[in-house]
Design a protein around this motif. Structure first.
Motif, PDB file in Angstrom:
ATOM      1  N   ILE A  11       0.848  -1.192   0.000  1.00 33.54           N
ATOM      2  CA  ILE A  11       0.000   0.000   0.000  1.00 33.54           C
ATOM      3  C   ILE A  11       0.885   1.243   0.000  1.00 33.54           C
ATOM      4  CG2 ILE A  11      -1.753   1.273   1.291  1.00 33.54           C
ATOM      5  CD1 ILE A  11      -2.742  -1.334  -0.023  1.00 33.54           C
ATOM      6  N   ALA A  12       1.960   1.192   0.789  1.00 31.24           N
ATOM      7  CA  ALA A  12       2.900   2.315   0.826  1.00 31.24           C
ATOM      8  C   ALA A  12       3.640   2.465  -0.503  1.00 31.24           C
ATOM      9  CB  ALA A  12       3.896   2.127   1.966  1.00 31.24           C
ATOM     10  N   THR A  13       3.956   1.351  -1.146  1.00 32.62           N
ATOM     11  CA  THR A  13       4.624   1.405  -2.456  1.00 32.62           C
ATOM     12  C   THR A  13       3.759   2.154  -3.466  1.00 32.62           C
ATOM     13  OG1 THR A  13       5.737  -0.704  -2.043  1.00 32.62           O
ATOM     14  CG2 THR A  13       5.606   0.024  -4.332  1.00 32.62           C
ATOM     15  N   LEU A  14       2.473   1.820  -3.484  1.00 32.65           N
ATOM     16  CA  LEU A  14       1.541   2.472  -4.402  1.00 32.65           C
ATOM     17  C   LEU A  14       1.413   3.957  -4.070  1.00 32.65           C
ATOM     18  CD1 LEU A  14      -0.386   1.997  -6.744  1.00 32.65           C
ATOM     19  CD2 LEU A  14      -2.161   1.372  -5.094  1.00 32.65           C
ATOM     20  N   ARG A  15       1.302   4.284  -2.802  1.00 32.48           N
ATOM     21  CA  ARG A  15       1.235   5.683  -2.372  1.00 32.48           C
ATOM     22  C   ARG A  15       2.472   6.462  -2.827  1.00 32.48           C
ATOM     23  NH1 ARG A  15       2.634   6.592   3.761  1.00 32.48           N
ATOM     24  NH2 ARG A  15       4.600   5.875   2.832  1.00 32.48           N
ATOM     25  N   ASN A  16       3.634   5.882  -2.582  1.00 30.15           N
ATOM     26  CA  ASN A  16       4.884   6.583  -2.880  1.00 30.15           C
ATOM     27  C   ASN A  16       5.094   6.811  -4.373  1.00 30.15           C
ATOM     28  OD1 ASN A  16       5.242   6.332  -0.152  1.00 30.15           O
ATOM     29  ND2 ASN A  16       6.947   4.884  -0.256  1.00 30.15           N
ATOM     30  N   SER A  17       4.467   5.969  -5.197  1.00 32.36           N
ATOM     31  CA  SER A  17       4.671   6.078  -6.642  1.00 32.36           C
ATOM     32  C   SER A  17       4.144   7.384  -7.217  1.00 32.36           C
ATOM     33  CB  SER A  17       4.006   4.899  -7.355  1.00 32.36           C
ATOM     34  OG  SER A  17       2.591   4.989  -7.285  1.00 32.36           O
ATOM     35  N   ARG A  18       3.199   8.033  -6.497  1.00 33.90           N
ATOM     36  CA  ARG A  18       2.662   9.303  -6.964  1.00 33.90           C
ATOM     37  C   ARG A  18       3.078  10.487  -6.091  1.00 33.90           C
ATOM     38  NH1 ARG A  18      -1.640   9.198 -10.725  1.00 33.90           N
ATOM     39  NH2 ARG A  18      -1.588  11.460 -10.517  1.00 33.90           N
ATOM     40  N   GLY A  19       3.749  10.197  -4.987  1.00 31.30           N
ATOM     41  CA  GLY A  19       4.248  11.280  -4.149  1.00 31.30           C
ATOM     42  C   GLY A  19       3.212  11.920  -3.238  1.00 31.30           C
ATOM     43  N   GLY A  20       1.995  11.393  -3.239  1.00 31.26           N
ATOM     44  CA  GLY A  20       0.954  11.968  -2.392  1.00 31.26           C
ATOM     45  C   GLY A  20       0.628  11.070  -1.220  1.00 31.26           C
ATOM     46  N   ASP A  21      -0.655  10.992  -0.907  1.00 29.55           N
ATOM     47  CA  ASP A  21      -1.074  10.175   0.236  1.00 29.55           C
ATOM     48  C   ASP A  21      -2.242   9.271  -0.127  1.00 29.55           C
ATOM     49  OD1 ASP A  21      -0.752   9.333   2.856  1.00 29.55           O
ATOM     50  OD2 ASP A  21      -2.282  10.712   3.619  1.00 29.55           O
ATOM     51  N   VAL A  22      -2.277   8.844  -1.380  1.00 27.22           N
ATOM     52  CA  VAL A  22      -3.315   7.944  -1.866  1.00 27.22           C
ATOM     53  C   VAL A  22      -2.643   6.730  -2.502  1.00 27.22           C
ATOM     54  CG1 VAL A  22      -5.263   7.662  -3.453  1.00 27.22           C
ATOM     55  CG2 VAL A  22      -4.888   9.866  -2.309  1.00 27.22           C
ATOM     56  N   PRO A  23      -2.980   5.520  -2.038  1.00 28.29           N
ATOM     57  CA  PRO A  23      -3.883   5.204  -0.929  1.00 28.29           C
ATOM     58  C   PRO A  23      -3.259   5.556   0.426  1.00 28.29           C
ATOM     59  CG  PRO A  23      -2.830   3.203  -1.700  1.00 28.29           C
ATOM     60  CD  PRO A  23      -2.419   4.289  -2.651  1.00 28.29           C
ATOM     61  N   ASN A  24      -4.105   5.792   1.391  1.00 29.10           N
ATOM     62  CA  ASN A  24      -3.648   6.203   2.713  1.00 29.10           C
ATOM     63  C   ASN A  24      -3.314   4.973   3.558  1.00 29.10           C
ATOM     64  OD1 ASN A  24      -4.335   6.888   5.723  1.00 29.10           O
ATOM     65  ND2 ASN A  24      -3.844   8.831   4.731  1.00 29.10           N
ATOM     66  N   VAL A  25      -2.063   4.887   3.978  1.00 28.99           N
ATOM     67  CA  VAL A  25      -1.579   3.721   4.719  1.00 28.99           C
ATOM     68  C   VAL A  25      -2.317   3.543   6.049  1.00 28.99           C
ATOM     69  CG1 VAL A  25       0.432   2.834   5.978  1.00 28.99           C
ATOM     70  CG2 VAL A  25       0.695   3.689   3.647  1.00 28.99           C
ATOM     71  N   ILE A  26      -2.538   4.649   6.739  1.00 27.29           N
ATOM     72  CA  ILE A  26      -3.216   4.584   8.038  1.00 27.29           C
ATOM     73  C   ILE A  26      -4.648   4.077   7.881  1.00 27.29           C
ATOM     74  CG2 ILE A  26      -3.914   5.889  10.084  1.00 27.29           C
ATOM     75  CD1 ILE A  26      -0.861   5.612   9.648  1.00 27.29           C
TER      76      ILE A  26
END
Length: 237
Positions: A11-26
């Protein structure tokens, strides 16, 4: 019961790929627990290419099930774990440039180092587990380190099972038998999936916890996280 701990690195890998917060890990961790997951696992690496060290702190107040932090016990990781105080720390000997974990500890060669690190975590009230290959000598070595649990590295089982070779479960059964005799708790993880988890569970006596990330997240793309988590829970009964 065997507990299901959901590894949320992807989930964090996907979030980091766009530099934002989607999807939200929390939010995903909250949802996974609401869907029935009995633990949340993260594996922060030094380059923070998926889970970030900040995530480890942010997750602490919202993980009300078991919180498991995996990683190579370099000084920065040790400091993180002692500050966060998760339920469990799983020690994994992965190199910094490894794509994913690909081997267990040599518990005999690294006995003194592991003893020192494990004692420090236990003195801080953190349960310890060490990642090991399905080798009887390594299980015996793990006992000598003073660890609370072992995590059986299941890649070889998963690969052979996908080829139709159910005999691949045998070394894991032998190791589980020895671990039970030595009073070591048993966890397992790596490449476990909806296809192979039930057979593994049925044959491993005393299996306390499985940590599943890549397969579970990939399966959720097709079937939805709630459905997938509930399917794992059913197969782990």
């Amino acid at each position: 019961m065997t507990k299901l701990s959901v590894n949320i690195n992807k989930i964090a890998t996907l979030r980091n790929s766009r530099g934002g917060d989607v999807p939200n890990v929390i939010q995903f961790a909250k949802d996974a627990q609401a869907f029935g997951a009995e633990g949340i696992t993260i594996h922060p690496r030094p380059d923070e290419r998926h889970i970030r060290y900040k995530d480890a702190y942010d997750l602490k107040p919202i993980v009300y099930t078991e919180y498991n932090i995996e990683g190579n016990p370099v000084p920065k990781f040790i400091d993180l774990v002692i500050e966060v105080k998760p339920t469990q720390v799983t020690l994994v000997p992965d190199a910094e440039n490894a794509i994913t974990s690909n081997a267990g500890w040599d518990t005999i060669k690294h006995k003194s180092f592991l003893q020192e690190v494990i004692t420090e975590f236990q003195n801080n009230g953190i349960r310890t587990s060490i990642f090991v290959d399905p080798d009887l000598h390594q299980i015996e070595g793990a006992k000598e380190t003073g660890t609370d649990r072992i995590e059986l590295y299941t890649e070889s089982y998963a690969h052979q099972y996908s080829l139709g070779n159910k005999e691949a479960i045998k070394p894991y059964m032998e190791c589980a038998g020895l671990a039970n005799t030595l009073q070591l708790g048993i966890n397992a993880g790596h490449d476990l999936s909806l296809d192979n988890i039930k057979f593994f569970k049925e044959n491993i006596t005393g299996l306390l916890e499985v940590s599943i990330g890549h397969a579970l997240i990939a399966e959720s793309l097709y079937m939805g996280a709630e459905s997938v988590i509930k399917q794992y829970l059913e197969k782990l009964k």
